[in-house]
Design a protein around this motif. Structure first.
Motif, PDB file in Angstrom:
ATOM      1  N   LEU A  31       0.859  -1.166  -0.027  1.00  0.00           N
ATOM      2  CA  LEU A  31       0.093   0.109   0.229  1.00  0.00           C
ATOM      3  C   LEU A  31       0.858   1.097   0.004  1.00  0.00           C
ATOM      4  CD1 LEU A  31      -2.833   1.233   0.445  1.00  0.00           C
ATOM      5  CD2 LEU A  31      -2.175   1.203   2.902  1.00  0.00           C
ATOM      6  N   THR A  32       0.690   2.086  -1.031  1.00  0.00           N
ATOM      7  CA  THR A  32       1.183   3.216  -0.991  1.00  0.00           C
ATOM      8  C   THR A  32       0.602   4.534  -0.939  1.00  0.00           C
ATOM      9  OG1 THR A  32       3.195   2.249  -2.279  1.00  0.00           O
ATOM     10  CG2 THR A  32       3.474   4.661  -2.431  1.00  0.00           C
ATOM     11  N   VAL A  33       0.479   5.439   0.042  1.00  0.00           N
ATOM     12  CA  VAL A  33      -0.336   6.602   0.127  1.00  0.00           C
ATOM     13  C   VAL A  33       0.398   7.942   0.543  1.00  0.00           C
ATOM     14  CG1 VAL A  33      -2.422   5.081   0.603  1.00  0.00           C
ATOM     15  CG2 VAL A  33      -0.983   5.886   2.456  1.00  0.00           C
ATOM     16  N   PRO A  34      -0.187   9.082   0.026  1.00  0.00           N
ATOM     17  CA  PRO A  34       0.262  10.302   0.326  1.00  0.00           C
ATOM     18  C   PRO A  34       0.207  10.664   1.830  1.00  0.00           C
ATOM     19  CG  PRO A  34      -1.357  10.723  -0.963  1.00  0.00           C
ATOM     20  CD  PRO A  34      -1.100   9.154  -0.897  1.00  0.00           C
ATOM     21  N   ILE A  35       0.931  11.311   2.467  1.00  0.00           N
ATOM     22  CA  ILE A  35       0.785  11.450   4.068  1.00  0.00           C
ATOM     23  C   ILE A  35       1.581  12.906   4.355  1.00  0.00           C
ATOM     24  CG2 ILE A  35       2.712   9.901   4.947  1.00  0.00           C
ATOM     25  CD1 ILE A  35       0.247   8.880   6.787  1.00  0.00           C
ATOM     26  N   TRP A  36       0.948  13.318   5.414  1.00  0.00           N
ATOM     27  CA  TRP A  36       1.793  14.431   6.130  1.00  0.00           C
ATOM     28  C   TRP A  36       2.468  13.524   7.218  1.00  0.00           C
ATOM     29  CZ3 TRP A  36      -2.513  18.180   8.198  1.00  0.00           C
ATOM     30  CH2 TRP A  36      -3.101  18.984   7.062  1.00  0.00           C
ATOM     31  N   TYR A  37       3.664  14.189   7.517  1.00  0.00           N
ATOM     32  CA  TYR A  37       4.609  13.523   8.419  1.00  0.00           C
ATOM     33  C   TYR A  37       5.410  14.693   9.338  1.00  0.00           C
ATOM     34  CZ  TYR A  37       8.756  14.578   5.543  1.00  0.00           C
ATOM     35  OH  TYR A  37       9.367  15.409   4.748  1.00  0.00           O
ATOM     36  N   GLN A  38       6.008  14.258  10.424  1.00  0.00           N
ATOM     37  CA  GLN A  38       6.892  15.243  11.097  1.00  0.00           C
ATOM     38  C   GLN A  38       8.256  14.680  11.388  1.00  0.00           C
ATOM     39  OE1 GLN A  38       8.155  18.065  11.851  1.00  0.00           O
ATOM     40  NE2 GLN A  38       6.588  18.825  12.943  1.00  0.00           N
ATOM     41  N   TYR A  39       9.187  15.334  11.328  1.00  0.00           N
ATOM     42  CA  TYR A  39      10.673  14.695  11.601  1.00  0.00           C
ATOM     43  C   TYR A  39      11.684  15.855  11.980  1.00  0.00           C
ATOM     44  CZ  TYR A  39      15.250  12.693  11.020  1.00  0.00           C
ATOM     45  OH  TYR A  39      16.442  12.436  11.344  1.00  0.00           O
ATOM     46  N   ARG A  40      12.458  15.519  13.058  1.00  0.00           N
ATOM     47  CA  ARG A  40      13.456  16.487  13.356  1.00  0.00           C
ATOM     48  C   ARG A  40      14.621  15.599  13.584  1.00  0.00           C
ATOM     49  NH1 ARG A  40       9.060  17.950  16.769  1.00  0.00           N
ATOM     50  NH2 ARG A  40       8.694  20.088  16.654  1.00  0.00           N
TER      51      ARG A  40
END
Length: 141
Positions: A31-40
């Motif tokens: 499954l491949t989907v667009p998504i918001w993410y957060q990373y520091r």
């Protein structure tokens, strides 16, 4: 040309729309989907999803996922990370605000947070420790 550790971590920390991929485990392609993410830099990458969504159930079953962030201007550059999920927890209002402020115009954040807290009650935060990195800047060849 591959990016240095600092370059790839800084790039991943920018607010790109990620492409999340997770094993479908049912004989189908991932499954491949667009998504918001957060990373520091140096930390965990985290996403929010519905605990009962297909994506959430597949990540829970697989115990890991991958995420690709890319851009096409001024050069084609991308960073892909893959790793294990090391925590899943109910999403808090502060996390919804942090994520939405990363992607939405400032005047849209409050309304989105209110909507999300009202309509998406089963949201969880899934944290992934990046274990494998793949990156390149094709303009630096």
């Amino acid at each position: 040309m591959a990016l240095t550790r600092e370059e790839r971590e800084q790039f991943l920390a920018e607010p790109h729309i990620g492409a999340l991929a997770v094993n479908a485990a049912d004989g189908r392609a991932p499954l491949t989907v667009p998504i918001w993410y957060q990373y520091r830099p140096g930390g965990d990458l985290w996403i929010m999803t519905g605990s009962t969504s297909r994506k959430g159930r597949l990540i829970e079953a697989a115990g890991r996922f991958s995420l690709l962030a890319d851009r096409t201007e001024p050069t084609i550059r991308y960073v892909s990370v893959e790793g294990p999920v090391n925590a899943t927890e109910p999403a808090t209002r502060d996390q919804v605000r942090e994520m939405s402020a990363r992607y939405l115009a400032a005047d849209k954040v409050d309304a989105y947070v209110d909507l999300a807290m009202r309509e998406y009650r089963d949201q969880v935060v899934m944290r992934m420790r990046p274990e494998h990195w793949f990156s390149a800047d094709l303009g630096r060849l």
